[in-house]
Write an enzyme that holds these catalytic residues in place. Structure first.
Site, PDB file in Angstrom:
ATOM      1  N   ASP A  11       0.901  -1.423  -0.024  1.00 19.82           N
ATOM      2  CA  ASP A  11      -0.289   0.268   0.559  1.00 19.82           C
ATOM      3  C   ASP A  11       0.590   1.113   0.134  1.00 19.82           C
ATOM      4  OD1 ASP A  11      -1.186   1.886   1.259  1.00 19.82           O
ATOM      5  OD2 ASP A  11      -2.693   0.895   2.825  1.00 19.82           O
ATOM      6  N   TYR A 228       1.980   1.334  15.226  1.00 22.73           N
ATOM      7  CA  TYR A 228       0.606   0.646  14.115  1.00 22.73           C
ATOM      8  C   TYR A 228       1.308   1.387  12.751  1.00 22.73           C
ATOM      9  CZ  TYR A 228      -3.182   0.328  11.968  1.00 22.73           C
ATOM     10  OH  TYR A 228      -4.215   0.198  10.827  1.00 22.73           O
ATOM     11  N   LYS A 231      -3.046  -2.429   8.496  1.00 26.93           N
ATOM     12  CA  LYS A 231      -2.363  -4.021   8.312  1.00 26.93           C
ATOM     13  C   LYS A 231      -1.657  -4.528   7.090  1.00 26.93           C
ATOM     14  CE  LYS A 231      -4.593  -6.392  11.236  1.00 26.93           C
ATOM     15  NZ  LYS A 231      -3.840  -5.553  12.736  1.00 26.93           N
TER      16      LYS A 231
HETATM   17  P1  13P Z   1      -4.837  -0.377   5.339  1.00 24.80           P
HETATM   18  O1  13P Z   1      -3.550  -1.102   6.234  1.00 24.80           O
HETATM   19  O2  13P Z   1      -5.636  -0.786   4.364  1.00 24.80           O
HETATM   20  O3  13P Z   1      -3.791   1.036   5.056  1.00 24.80           O
HETATM   21  O4  13P Z   1      -5.856   0.486   6.820  1.00 24.80           O
HETATM   22  C1  13P Z   1      -4.744   1.044   7.705  1.00 24.80           C
HETATM   23  C2  13P Z   1      -6.368   1.575   8.273  1.00 24.80           C
HETATM   24  O5  13P Z   1      -6.198   1.843   9.301  1.00 24.80           O
HETATM   25  C3  13P Z   1      -7.817   1.090   8.373  1.00 24.80           C
HETATM   26  O6  13P Z   1      -8.376   1.834   8.428  1.00 24.80           O
HETATM   27 MG    MG Z   2      -3.786   2.339   3.678  1.00 28.39          MG
HETATM   28 MG    MG Z   3      -4.935  -2.081   2.932  1.00 27.49          MG
HETATM   29 MG    MG Z   4      -2.062  -2.352   4.889  1.00 27.97          MG
END
Ligand code: 13P
Ligand code: MG
Ligand code: MG
Ligand code: MG
Ligand code: 13P
Length: 382
Positions: A11, A228, A231
């Site tokens: 991402d 963090y 994800k």
């Molecule tokens: P991603 O890992 O898809 O960027 O998600 C991040 C997030 O905090 C979604 O609320």
């Molecule tokens: Mg993202």
């Molecule tokens: Mg993502």
């Molecule tokens: Mg992600």
């Protein structure tokens, strides 16, 4: 020559919030890969996305973990990041945790699943691409595909599958793997992979001949970064047919929208929704978590496809149930088990909250004798 299918994803920024990449980002990544194809480094490739994660699906003869292929993926993500910065997209370069590439993208943020194969007479393969969840999200379906005869009829019917499969389970905290055989060690296997935040099904082999049948990306961003950073949004490769589970048996494992960790801020449980490419973008509470299944036939390294496998009414009831579960889970707001448990929250704001309240925690007996409410609020009772 052996062919390697490499699925590398990251991402590096999104239109709107964490919704989906901008088409110019996909074009920038495509340009980098098509130059590599012209030079002969890649045999073939396909660029797509699920949610905000760019997916590079590549074939070549270099083998897994090759610096040229990983370097190429890194360059493609850099190019897409440049576009994201230029367009001021959200979270440009999000998953590129390091500024320096050193021969391998593992541990730098991108997710990697690579499978080297001797091409069979027909080589049907499915690549799975998930957003708003973690690699352990594939544990339940992998078990059902390769070890559950109520899902996979072939385990009972096909003599080449009858001996079962061997699962490599990776402990993300220890960085160690264990091989477990099914059916005989099924209960040990389940005892581990029922904890999907820690024990991840990484590879599956056919027991009869050790043929590698499936690979899952195991990178956990929060553990890499120590904080963090979104994800992991994992990918998986599963080979099908001719002594392996049929395509329909593999897809069947996704007909139950099981609860996975991820969704909003990577901190909530929600159902994994199987979607077509059209719906490979996230909205409600930045989700719900979803998975795309692309069907391919590999011919001398060429990628024939994709077949958008969840683009079918047969999965409508799964989706309907998933959306009901999403509604039910959402109503819990900030409460567990919608919100993840404390071990998983360790990499979000929870440590900070605990640190701030540290001096305000008092022993129960003291609470009774604390003179003034204001003392408790200020933490001055110490
Ligand atoms: P991603 O890992 O898809 O960027 O998600 C991040 C997030 O905090 C979604 O609320
Ligand atoms: Mg993202
Ligand atoms: Mg993502
Ligand atoms: Mg992600
Ligand atoms: P076909 O007879 O159509 O090839 O089907 C075989 C099969 O694998 C069905 O799961």
């Amino acid at each position: 020559d052996k062919i390697t299918l490499s699925v590398i994803k990251a991402d590096v920024g999104s239109i709107s919030g964490h919704y989906m990449p901008h088409p110019d980002q996909l074009a920038a990544a495509t340009k980098v890969l098509s130059e590599a194809k012209q030079k002969g480094l890649l045999i073939d490739f396909y660029v797509t996305h699920v949610g905000d994660d760019i997916q590079l699906i590549m074939t070549h003869t270099k083998g897994p973990d090759h610096p040229d292929i990983h370097g190429l993926a890194w360059d493609a993500f850099q190019a897409a990041t440049k576009v994201a910065k230029e367009l001021k997209l959200y979270a440009a370069g999000q998953d590129l945790l390091s500024d320096a590439f050193s021969g391998n993208v593992r541990g730098l943020g991108p997710g990697v699943a690579e499978l080297e194969m001797e091409e069979r007479k027909a080589e049907p393969v499915i690549t799975f691409h998930a957003d708003k969840t973690e690699p352990g999200a594939f544990n339940l379906p992998m078990y059902r595909i390769f070890a559950d005869p109520f899902n996979t009829a072939g385990l009972v019917i096909d003599p080449r599958m009858h001996a079962g499969f061997v699962f490599e389970v990776f402990d993300v905290y220890e960085g160690k793997s264990v091989l477990l055989k099914t059916p005989e060690e099924s209960y040990d296997l389940l005892a581990l992979i029922g904890t999907p935040g820690r024990y991840i099904v990484r590879r599956v082999y056919r027991k009869e001949d050790n043929l590698l049948a499936a690979v899952v990306s195991v990178e956990r961003l929060n553990l890499v970064a120590g904080q963090y950073v979104g994800k992991d949004d994992p990918v998986a490769i599963v080979r099908a047919q001719s002594g392996l589970p049929a395509v329909g048996e593999i897809l069947e494992a996704f007909a139950f929208p099981h609860l996975v960790a991820g969704w909003m801020r990577g901190s909530h449980h929600g159902p994994l929704v199987p979607v077509s490419m059209r719906y490979a973008r996230v909205t409600r509470f930045d989700g719900p978590p979803r998975v795309l299944a692309l069907g391919w036939n590999i011919s001398k390294g060429r990628l024939i496809g994709p077949a958008d496998l969840f683009d079918d009414v047969a999965f409508d009831e799964t989706r309907r149930l998933a959306l009901q579960i999403a509604e039910y889970m959402r109503r819990h707001g900030p409460f567990m088990p919608h919100r993840l448990g404390p071990e998983e929250m360790e990499y979000t704001t929870l440590p900070e909250v605990l640190e701030r309240l540290k001096n305000r925690f008092v022993k129960t007996e003291e609470v009774k004798v604390v003179k003034r409410h204001s003392e408790m609020l200020s933490g001055e009772h110490d």
